[in-house]
Design a protein around this motif. Sequence first.
Motif, PDB file in Angstrom:
ATOM      1  N   SER A 169       0.844  -1.198   0.000  1.00 42.52           N
ATOM      2  CA  SER A 169       0.000   0.000   0.000  1.00 42.52           C
ATOM      3  C   SER A 169       0.875   1.242   0.000  1.00 42.52           C
ATOM      4  CB  SER A 169      -0.912   0.022   1.237  1.00 42.52           C
ATOM      5  OG  SER A 169      -1.781  -1.087   1.247  1.00 42.52           O
ATOM      6  N   ALA A 170       0.387   2.296  -0.657  1.00 37.00           N
ATOM      7  CA  ALA A 170       1.099   3.579  -0.673  1.00 37.00           C
ATOM      8  C   ALA A 170       0.166   4.646  -1.210  1.00 37.00           C
ATOM      9  CB  ALA A 170       2.362   3.505  -1.526  1.00 37.00           C
ATOM     10  N   THR A 171       0.420   5.897  -0.824  1.00 29.16           N
ATOM     11  CA  THR A 171      -0.346   7.034  -1.328  1.00 29.16           C
ATOM     12  C   THR A 171       0.627   8.115  -1.781  1.00 29.16           C
ATOM     13  OG1 THR A 171      -2.190   6.600   0.188  1.00 29.16           O
ATOM     14  CG2 THR A 171      -2.045   8.804  -0.778  1.00 29.16           C
ATOM     15  N   LEU A 172       0.431   8.619  -3.019  1.00 35.21           N
ATOM     16  CA  LEU A 172       1.262   9.684  -3.570  1.00 35.21           C
ATOM     17  C   LEU A 172       0.363  10.858  -3.915  1.00 35.21           C
ATOM     18  CD1 LEU A 172       3.469   7.546  -6.009  1.00 35.21           C
ATOM     19  CD2 LEU A 172       3.920   8.124  -3.612  1.00 35.21           C
ATOM     20  N   HIS A 173       0.715  12.037  -3.422  1.00 32.01           N
ATOM     21  CA  HIS A 173      -0.140  13.211  -3.569  1.00 32.01           C
ATOM     22  C   HIS A 173       0.242  14.024  -4.805  1.00 32.01           C
ATOM     23  CE1 HIS A 173      -1.826  12.465   0.409  1.00 32.01           C
ATOM     24  NE2 HIS A 173      -0.587  12.256   0.830  1.00 32.01           N
ATOM     25  N   PRO A 174      -0.701  14.830  -5.332  1.00 30.61           N
ATOM     26  CA  PRO A 174      -0.414  15.648  -6.524  1.00 30.61           C
ATOM     27  C   PRO A 174       0.786  16.560  -6.306  1.00 30.61           C
ATOM     28  CG  PRO A 174      -2.768  15.625  -6.064  1.00 30.61           C
ATOM     29  CD  PRO A 174      -2.101  14.967  -4.896  1.00 30.61           C
ATOM     30  N   ARG A 179      22.434   8.670  -6.382  1.00 27.65           N
ATOM     31  CA  ARG A 179      21.946   9.262  -5.133  1.00 27.65           C
ATOM     32  C   ARG A 179      21.938  10.789  -5.189  1.00 27.65           C
ATOM     33  NH1 ARG A 179      24.955   6.895  -0.460  1.00 27.65           N
ATOM     34  NH2 ARG A 179      23.859   8.537   0.669  1.00 27.65           N
ATOM     35  N   GLU A 180      22.933  11.421  -5.847  1.00 27.02           N
ATOM     36  CA  GLU A 180      22.948  12.880  -5.924  1.00 27.02           C
ATOM     37  C   GLU A 180      21.787  13.385  -6.776  1.00 27.02           C
ATOM     38  OE1 GLU A 180      26.284  15.277  -6.431  1.00 27.02           O
ATOM     39  OE2 GLU A 180      27.649  14.026  -5.265  1.00 27.02           O
ATOM     40  N   PHE A 181      21.470  12.664  -7.833  1.00 30.32           N
ATOM     41  CA  PHE A 181      20.339  13.021  -8.683  1.00 30.32           C
ATOM     42  C   PHE A 181      19.035  12.925  -7.888  1.00 30.32           C
ATOM     43  CE2 PHE A 181      17.142  11.617 -11.889  1.00 30.32           C
ATOM     44  CZ  PHE A 181      17.134  12.746 -12.683  1.00 30.32           C
ATOM     45  N   LEU A 182      18.876  11.843  -7.129  1.00 23.15           N
ATOM     46  CA  LEU A 182      17.669  11.676  -6.316  1.00 23.15           C
ATOM     47  C   LEU A 182      17.561  12.763  -5.252  1.00 23.15           C
ATOM     48  CD1 LEU A 182      17.674   7.790  -5.841  1.00 23.15           C
ATOM     49  CD2 LEU A 182      16.009   9.123  -7.138  1.00 23.15           C
ATOM     50  N   ASP A 183      18.665  13.075  -4.596  1.00 22.42           N
ATOM     51  CA  ASP A 183      18.634  14.115  -3.570  1.00 22.42           C
ATOM     52  C   ASP A 183      18.275  15.473  -4.160  1.00 22.42           C
ATOM     53  OD1 ASP A 183      19.118  12.675  -1.265  1.00 22.42           O
ATOM     54  OD2 ASP A 183      21.298  12.860  -1.384  1.00 22.42           O
ATOM     55  N   ALA A 184      18.691  15.712  -5.428  1.00 19.36           N
ATOM     56  CA  ALA A 184      18.459  17.018  -6.048  1.00 19.36           C
ATOM     57  C   ALA A 184      17.009  17.218  -6.469  1.00 19.36           C
ATOM     58  CB  ALA A 184      19.380  17.191  -7.260  1.00 19.36           C
ATOM     59  N   ILE A 185      16.298  16.135  -6.837  1.00 18.20           N
ATOM     60  CA  ILE A 185      14.981  16.334  -7.458  1.00 18.20           C
ATOM     61  C   ILE A 185      13.817  15.727  -6.686  1.00 18.20           C
ATOM     62  CG2 ILE A 185      16.002  16.461  -9.760  1.00 18.20           C
ATOM     63  CD1 ILE A 185      14.854  13.630 -10.245  1.00 18.20           C
ATOM     64  N   THR A 186      14.059  14.843  -5.697  1.00 15.25           N
ATOM     65  CA  THR A 186      12.938  14.179  -5.032  1.00 15.25           C
ATOM     66  C   THR A 186      12.778  14.659  -3.589  1.00 15.25           C
ATOM     67  OG1 THR A 186      14.277  12.294  -4.272  1.00 15.25           O
ATOM     68  CG2 THR A 186      13.258  12.123  -6.440  1.00 15.25           C
ATOM     69  N   LYS A 187      11.535  14.645  -3.138  1.00 11.50           N
ATOM     70  CA  LYS A 187      11.200  15.020  -1.758  1.00 11.50           C
ATOM     71  C   LYS A 187      10.506  13.883  -1.016  1.00 11.50           C
ATOM     72  CE  LYS A 187      12.727  19.182  -2.442  1.00 11.50           C
ATOM     73  NZ  LYS A 187      14.042  19.577  -1.876  1.00 11.50           N
ATOM     74  N   VAL A 188      10.221  12.797  -1.751  1.00 12.82           N
ATOM     75  CA  VAL A 188       9.596  11.608  -1.170  1.00 12.82           C
ATOM     76  C   VAL A 188      10.329  10.391  -1.718  1.00 12.82           C
ATOM     77  CG1 VAL A 188       7.484  10.192  -1.037  1.00 12.82           C
ATOM     78  CG2 VAL A 188       7.326  12.696  -0.957  1.00 12.82           C
ATOM     79  N   THR A 189      10.548   9.386  -0.872  1.00  9.44           N
ATOM     80  CA  THR A 189      11.190   8.150  -1.311  1.00  9.44           C
ATOM     81  C   THR A 189      10.260   6.981  -1.043  1.00  9.44           C
ATOM     82  OG1 THR A 189      13.409   9.015  -0.883  1.00  9.44           O
ATOM     83  CG2 THR A 189      13.184   6.628  -1.026  1.00  9.44           C
ATOM     84  N   LEU A 190      10.027   6.177  -2.077  1.00 13.40           N
ATOM     85  CA  LEU A 190       9.193   4.986  -1.967  1.00 13.40           C
ATOM     86  C   LEU A 190      10.113   3.779  -2.109  1.00 13.40           C
ATOM     87  CD1 LEU A 190       6.146   4.479  -1.581  1.00 13.40           C
ATOM     88  CD2 LEU A 190       5.957   4.183  -4.052  1.00 13.40           C
ATOM     89  N   LYS A 199       7.066  -5.282  -0.500  1.00 15.52           N
ATOM     90  CA  LYS A 199       6.307  -4.268   0.225  1.00 15.52           C
ATOM     91  C   LYS A 199       6.784  -2.875  -0.166  1.00 15.52           C
ATOM     92  CE  LYS A 199       4.118  -7.314   2.861  1.00 15.52           C
ATOM     93  NZ  LYS A 199       2.663  -7.568   2.710  1.00 15.52           N
ATOM     94  N   LEU A 200       5.891  -1.880  -0.017  1.00 20.69           N
ATOM     95  CA  LEU A 200       6.225  -0.490  -0.290  1.00 20.69           C
ATOM     96  C   LEU A 200       6.223   0.294   1.009  1.00 20.69           C
ATOM     97  CD1 LEU A 200       4.031   0.125  -3.469  1.00 20.69           C
ATOM     98  CD2 LEU A 200       6.533   0.097  -3.401  1.00 20.69           C
ATOM     99  N   THR A 201       7.295   1.053   1.256  1.00 16.36           N
ATOM    100  CA  THR A 201       7.382   1.895   2.449  1.00 16.36           C
ATOM    101  C   THR A 201       7.692   3.310   2.008  1.00 16.36           C
ATOM    102  OG1 THR A 201       8.275   0.019   3.691  1.00 16.36           O
ATOM    103  CG2 THR A 201       8.448   2.200   4.707  1.00 16.36           C
TER     104      THR A 201
END
Length: 665
Positions: A21-26, A210-221, A227-229
Amino acid sequence: MITLRNITLRRGTKVVLDGASATLHPGEKVGLIGRNGAGKSSLFSLIAGRLQLDAGDMEIPAAWMAPGGWAEVAQDMPETEESATDFVLQGDARLMLARAALVKAEADDDGHAIGDAYAMLADAGDFDAPARAQALLMGLGFKGDQITAPVNSFSGGWRMRLQLARALMCPSQLLLLDEPTNHLDLDALVWLEAWLQRYEGTMIVISHDREFLDAITKVTLHLDEAKLTRYTGGYTAFEFMRAERMSQAAAAYSKQQDRIAHLNKFIARFKAKASKAKQAQSRVKALERMEKLGPVLTASDFQFEFKEPLSLPNPMMALKDLQCGYKNPEGDVVIVQNINRSVMPGQRIGILGANGQGKSTLVKTLAHMQPLISGEVTEGKGLSIGYFAQQELDVLQLDDGPLMHMVRLARDVGPAGREQELRDFLGSFRFVGDMVNQPVGLMSGGEKARLVLALLVWQRPNLLLLDEPTNHLDLTTREALSMALNGFEGTLMLVSHDRALLREVCDEFWLVTKGGVSEFDGDLDDYQKWLLEQSRLQAAAAKAASKQSASAPALLPQMVQAPTPAAAPSPASNRKDERKAQAGAARELAAQAKPIKAELTRVEQRMEAATAEKDQISTDLASPKLSAADRSELGRKMKQLGEEIDELEAKWLNLSESLQLLQQG
């Protein structure tokens, strides 16, 4: 928003998601992470509608899944003669629908429909769409005539950039990106980061950078154990929070085990006593009702290390007047030249430069994978080179398994080893059981990369030449590689677009650009600033050239209409001197342009020959009569030709720009 409730997804016999289960917001920018093979791409296919749920519920807003509402990078290689700009434009589904509506309305001669179609075109931004498409192309590294060149003229890596530009062209509300940085150099990667930071829709990205992810993402799935956390923050924040959560879970499990042991001990001691029977029975029921916590189990992290080199020659190698490129009957193609450098023991060199400038060509030449054009490479006594090819199949055989590769390496290169010793060694690289005999052609990209690493470690090299070693590695394996390289006691030369790896293992940089190799005085942050400054200068030059060409036609009428000033005519001698000076300047310009034009012709001829050869190999590969060995050799040759064409395209572009600047004066 996207809502997943207790979903189950199977691929064959493998359970990819089990009650997840997971929820991603607009508007959220989400990094989807997990080990290779965990099922990240399968989750993308589920969201895109290519796969169906086995159980559970998934809700996605209908507007997001309508034409133009979502976008992803297609993985197929496009085959079309249309221009790069037109191909990218087609990524804007709304614009294409509006254009189709106009064509139909005009065919039907329906005035009302024509008006509506023009309104749709205005809403879709038809007036500036080509400019937006070309801005995307230039941001991803396309230059000059490339933005109008036919798609079929580009090699595989550049076609994947076209697919990325096409996905970005779509004004989507949901953007799915699966490893978007794999075919990008650092300048294109920095541009992409800035573009994605401005993206206003919901974005889910799979990446092992990891640097690319840190630069552009604010949520990590995090996808792990089906399972999804969800974690708030980029990859670095995820690492910290997951470690803390695992520590808390381990403490809770340990505490519960102590409680269970205490209850069992009480039951065992007093269950036979009549006076304590009720209490003992109460403890039994308490145990039955207790929700058991599972032990904190994580897939074992992959770790390895390079053995201490047997010797460290000083210098490792000396390069004198080195020219690298491709030898051909039609004429040698030089990519980088005039290289005069020494490689010393313990150096840790990162090789920087845009795609097509010659980084891989340089490394391949030093690794003896292709002959040098001219110059000298003097190797120190006892030099042992370990080479990691960007294309793993350059050093792997499709039909052989890991054990056969190790047997051949131990026999032909050394050090020698018994079969059981080789099996045990492969086991340390996660090749266990029947996997040691699985043909390389059936392996994933990550498994091939681990096998190449195993082959490197066994040889005990003292000089490592690594060309994009992280392309198919997940984050944990990249971290293992970083730790192993930091413990390596020999010399390292690394080509990579993984900034985290470059920062962690390199302490000096070489810059390959404009046909040469120079030392870059600075770190990666300085290099990114240098790239931005180069882009600014190029943009300013292009703008100035555009103004000059735009103003030139306007000057002619002014000159014709302007009254002749009342001044004495120039003496005949002055006019003669002026004509002589102009003729001399023209001759000098022609002399300077002649070698550039000759090199352009040579490059064009080789490009044509290489493309024809590649097409012929493609035809030959379709033959069912080919043996496995011949098929493998043709596949290797086709990859080499693709890389050569990449280098030739970049060379042609640089030469064309040089000639244009020369002619502009």
